[in-house]
Design a protein around this motif. Sequence first.
Motif, PDB file in Angstrom:
ATOM      1  N   ARG A  38       3.015   4.138   8.914  1.00 12.55           N
ATOM      2  CA  ARG A  38       3.173   3.726  10.317  1.00 12.55           C
ATOM      3  C   ARG A  38       4.111   2.546  10.437  1.00 12.55           C
ATOM      4  O   ARG A  38       4.131   1.675   9.585  1.00 12.55           O
ATOM      5  CB  ARG A  38       1.801   3.369  10.889  1.00 12.55           C
ATOM      6  CG  ARG A  38       0.909   4.576  10.942  1.00 12.55           C
ATOM      7  CD  ARG A  38      -0.436   4.240  11.565  1.00 12.55           C
ATOM      8  NE  ARG A  38      -0.969   5.440  12.161  1.00 12.55           N
ATOM      9  CZ  ARG A  38      -1.058   5.646  13.463  1.00 12.55           C
ATOM     10  NH1 ARG A  38      -0.693   4.711  14.305  1.00 12.55           N
ATOM     11  NH2 ARG A  38      -1.524   6.783  13.930  1.00 12.55           N
ATOM     12  N   LEU A  81       0.853  -1.165   0.000  1.00 10.66           N
ATOM     13  CA  LEU A  81       0.000   0.000   0.000  1.00 10.66           C
ATOM     14  C   LEU A  81       0.898   1.226   0.000  1.00 10.66           C
ATOM     15  O   LEU A  81       1.561   1.512   0.985  1.00 10.66           O
ATOM     16  CB  LEU A  81      -0.807  -0.099   1.289  1.00 10.66           C
ATOM     17  CG  LEU A  81      -2.184   0.468   1.385  1.00 10.66           C
ATOM     18  CD1 LEU A  81      -2.896  -0.222   2.509  1.00 10.66           C
ATOM     19  CD2 LEU A  81      -2.138   1.919   1.619  1.00 10.66           C
ATOM     20  N   PHE A  82       0.958   1.928  -1.095  1.00 13.70           N
ATOM     21  CA  PHE A  82       1.669   3.188  -1.129  1.00 13.70           C
ATOM     22  C   PHE A  82       3.131   3.045  -0.714  1.00 13.70           C
ATOM     23  O   PHE A  82       3.605   3.703   0.203  1.00 13.70           O
ATOM     24  CB  PHE A  82       0.950   4.182  -0.194  1.00 13.70           C
ATOM     25  CG  PHE A  82       1.174   5.613  -0.575  1.00 13.70           C
ATOM     26  CD1 PHE A  82       1.038   6.030  -1.879  1.00 13.70           C
ATOM     27  CD2 PHE A  82       1.521   6.565   0.369  1.00 13.70           C
ATOM     28  CE1 PHE A  82       1.245   7.342  -2.231  1.00 13.70           C
ATOM     29  CE2 PHE A  82       1.730   7.888   0.024  1.00 13.70           C
ATOM     30  CZ  PHE A  82       1.595   8.270  -1.282  1.00 13.70           C
ATOM     31  N   CYS A  88      -4.260   2.899   7.812  1.00 12.10           N
ATOM     32  CA  CYS A  88      -3.682   4.097   7.193  1.00 12.10           C
ATOM     33  C   CYS A  88      -3.468   3.844   5.702  1.00 12.10           C
ATOM     34  O   CYS A  88      -2.700   2.968   5.336  1.00 12.10           O
ATOM     35  CB  CYS A  88      -2.349   4.457   7.857  1.00 12.10           C
ATOM     36  SG  CYS A  88      -1.407   5.641   6.869  1.00 12.10           S
ATOM     37  N   PRO A  89      -4.144   4.602   4.843  1.00 12.81           N
ATOM     38  CA  PRO A  89      -4.008   4.350   3.400  1.00 12.81           C
ATOM     39  C   PRO A  89      -2.641   4.748   2.863  1.00 12.81           C
ATOM     40  O   PRO A  89      -2.302   4.417   1.731  1.00 12.81           O
ATOM     41  CB  PRO A  89      -5.085   5.226   2.768  1.00 12.81           C
ATOM     42  CG  PRO A  89      -5.824   5.861   3.880  1.00 12.81           C
ATOM     43  CD  PRO A  89      -5.038   5.712   5.131  1.00 12.81           C
ATOM     44  N   TYR A  90      -1.882   5.506   3.670  1.00 15.14           N
ATOM     45  CA  TYR A  90      -0.629   6.046   3.169  1.00 15.14           C
ATOM     46  C   TYR A  90       0.599   5.273   3.644  1.00 15.14           C
ATOM     47  O   TYR A  90       1.722   5.682   3.378  1.00 15.14           O
ATOM     48  CB  TYR A  90      -0.523   7.531   3.557  1.00 15.14           C
ATOM     49  CG  TYR A  90      -1.669   8.346   2.996  1.00 15.14           C
ATOM     50  CD1 TYR A  90      -1.624   8.791   1.676  1.00 15.14           C
ATOM     51  CD2 TYR A  90      -2.798   8.634   3.747  1.00 15.14           C
ATOM     52  CE1 TYR A  90      -2.684   9.511   1.135  1.00 15.14           C
ATOM     53  CE2 TYR A  90      -3.850   9.347   3.209  1.00 15.14           C
ATOM     54  CZ  TYR A  90      -3.794   9.790   1.906  1.00 15.14           C
ATOM     55  OH  TYR A  90      -4.844  10.494   1.373  1.00 15.14           O
ATOM     56  N   GLY A  91       0.366   4.200   4.365  1.00 11.47           N
ATOM     57  CA  GLY A  91       1.479   3.327   4.753  1.00 11.47           C
ATOM     58  C   GLY A  91       2.596   4.024   5.503  1.00 11.47           C
ATOM     59  O   GLY A  91       3.770   3.751   5.265  1.00 11.47           O
ATOM     60  N   MET A 124      -2.000   0.404  11.369  1.00  8.81           N
ATOM     61  CA  MET A 124      -1.158   0.152  10.189  1.00  8.81           C
ATOM     62  C   MET A 124      -2.002  -0.415   9.058  1.00  8.81           C
ATOM     63  O   MET A 124      -1.717  -0.196   7.884  1.00  8.81           O
ATOM     64  CB  MET A 124      -0.034  -0.833  10.537  1.00  8.81           C
ATOM     65  CG  MET A 124       0.969  -0.251  11.512  1.00  8.81           C
ATOM     66  SD  MET A 124       2.180  -1.450  12.056  1.00  8.81           S
ATOM     67  CE  MET A 124       3.113  -1.731  10.566  1.00  8.81           C
TER      68      MET A 124
END
Lengths: 399, 250
Positions: free
Chosen positions: B107, A336-337, B102-105, B99
């Motif tokens: 953590r 993911l990203f 969170c869509p933005y990775g 973790m």
Amino acid sequence: MTDNNVMKGSAGTGLLVLSLLVMVAGFGYAAMNMAAHGHAAFNTDANVAWGQPISTYLYFALASSGLGLLAAVPLVFKVKEYYPVAKRCIFLAFIILISGMAVLAMELGHTFRMIWALPFGMQVQSAMFWMGVLYALDLLFLLWKFQRMEGRDWDSKTTLQIGIASFLGVLLASGNLALIFGMMSMRPFWFDPSLPIYFYLTGIASGMAALVFYTYLAYGFDRGKMPAALRQLMEGGLPKLFVTLLGITFLFIMVRMITGLYANAPEINLVWSDYILASPVYHISLWGGILLPFLLLLSPTLRVQPAVQVACAVLVFGGLFAERYFFVVGGQVIPLFKGTWAWDISQYAPSATEWSLTFMGAAMIFVLYVLGEKMFNLSDSPADTPSGASQPAGAKATA
Amino acid sequence: MAKWGMVIDLDKCTGCQACTTACSMENNTLPGENWQDVLYYHEGEYPSAQMKWLPRPCMQCEEPSCVHVCPTRATYKDDEAGGIVFIDWNKCIGCKYCMIACPYGVRFYADEQPLVEPDLKAAFPGEDGQLWSPPYQGPQEDWSRGIGIQPKGVVSKCTFCHHKVSQAPAGTPDLDEDDPDLKEYVPACVRTCPPKARYFGDLDNPESNVNKLIGNKRGVRLKDETGNRPQVYYLGAGANIPAFQRRQRS
Ligand code: SF4
Ligand code: SF4
């Protein structure tokens, strides 16, 4: 009291010792590695944060919920034919949940902190908060209901009320557990409002497999030793329900698979095509652990045979264990990203420590199970004569 | 109270990773556990193949899904501190649900196998509850905000250098590293950025430079479809993320 339950004898003691050894060894090995390396003893990472210990917990929690739902068949819906398994269902639901929680406790970073941080935080927005609340309630109701059965109170108003409360508790707990995954819109493989239904159905199939296996185990896999009403159920209604549950489970898995393969989104499509269906383990588990038992139990002559029933239960154990594993890990394998830092599907395979936690949990179920069979009469039902002696075959169970 | 925001101009960013290095120095993160990172993406094929890169701090989302899922309120959004999302290391139980959410990775559990060898956790074993204890440590530590060296069994992430920005005089519209009076309050990644691709300021202040940049240069937020509404904006070409594609290593 004459009793054919082999767990009460030396066979049970042998199994108890063996499973106790496995449990202690599993715990000891995991605890040692975790003391030395912390959570680096696991193979989880920032991409796959939830690994096999979580899927093991999920497997146990849902099997427990499945057993709780099965217990509601006689206790809430008053299908009296199922009375002979009610008490064992409740007991198994309790011990399997406890074992699942033990595995989870070993996975968390700070298990004991949870005891105060959860109630003091009161974060009602979090499904994980509700998981704590609802499974704690579930345990409490199971215990209460079991205590009523120990007192041979099967039909009082209070018992019924506890039964209904427990049934609702199970529905809420496992439904909420599904939403922990199902509400994650940033994880498209899981995001699915119908996930609670998938969890209920696969959970009951799991619970049914456990019920069949442990009921037979209690009688040394010899149906002739079971009390009449129980024997009758194992020959009649129960295998039919088992095959129905497996059919629905298979159907549900197929629907998820077809939707996933059809979707263009890589977070769903690639998980199915390049991760789940690319794994020989998954194929063995799906075709051998769900479809094969379904087909075997479809045959009216085969499905009444004790050996077939037990074999199917064991196959389903494996099939649904894998199903949970691929569900949990599959939701995370598409990075993911992470850009090209993670340039391919994440590789995750459980470490020896993670496996040892799974064995610890499974062995713990056996330990508690044998103790339960030894201490209680888990085949008790309102139809039983006080002596516990078998009734003639064909006698109708009465409330 | 300010609402801190960051603006990253991708037309200026060279992908040099100075921000990443500055962040790990400032916050004593383990190698690879990059609170701030630059992500590289390959897109397309010859003859139109492109390479793009995006610096990625924590987005300090306005609707932070990490906060919604945290069962203990260990992760919380502090509007009194400019809307920064913190992790209280005294409350985190290490369930890692954040973790997942969170869509933005951004953590990190860090209590895991080393991402980069040698394993610095083995080289500098943790003392006093720290996951590792390197010889040089930043002077600031505040476990209730996830500042300092993280302990075992908890999750950590970018704090927008709260220990610095919180010292800025109230009402400052922008924390600009070129202003000698302010430079000590500027987040490490912003202060170090050689081409000055990063800006930091108050999104609630109509006069702030960050607001002007977002308005005039068409700032966008990444993965806006998630609804998380980051407080980090991107300018310039290439502020989007290609869909995941498998790549075989030849
Ligand atoms: S980027 Fe992730 S960790 Fe940061 S606030 Fe948003 S959801 Fe939370
Ligand atoms: S790992 Fe810690 S911060 Fe993250 S959700 Fe769990 S308790 Fe909250």
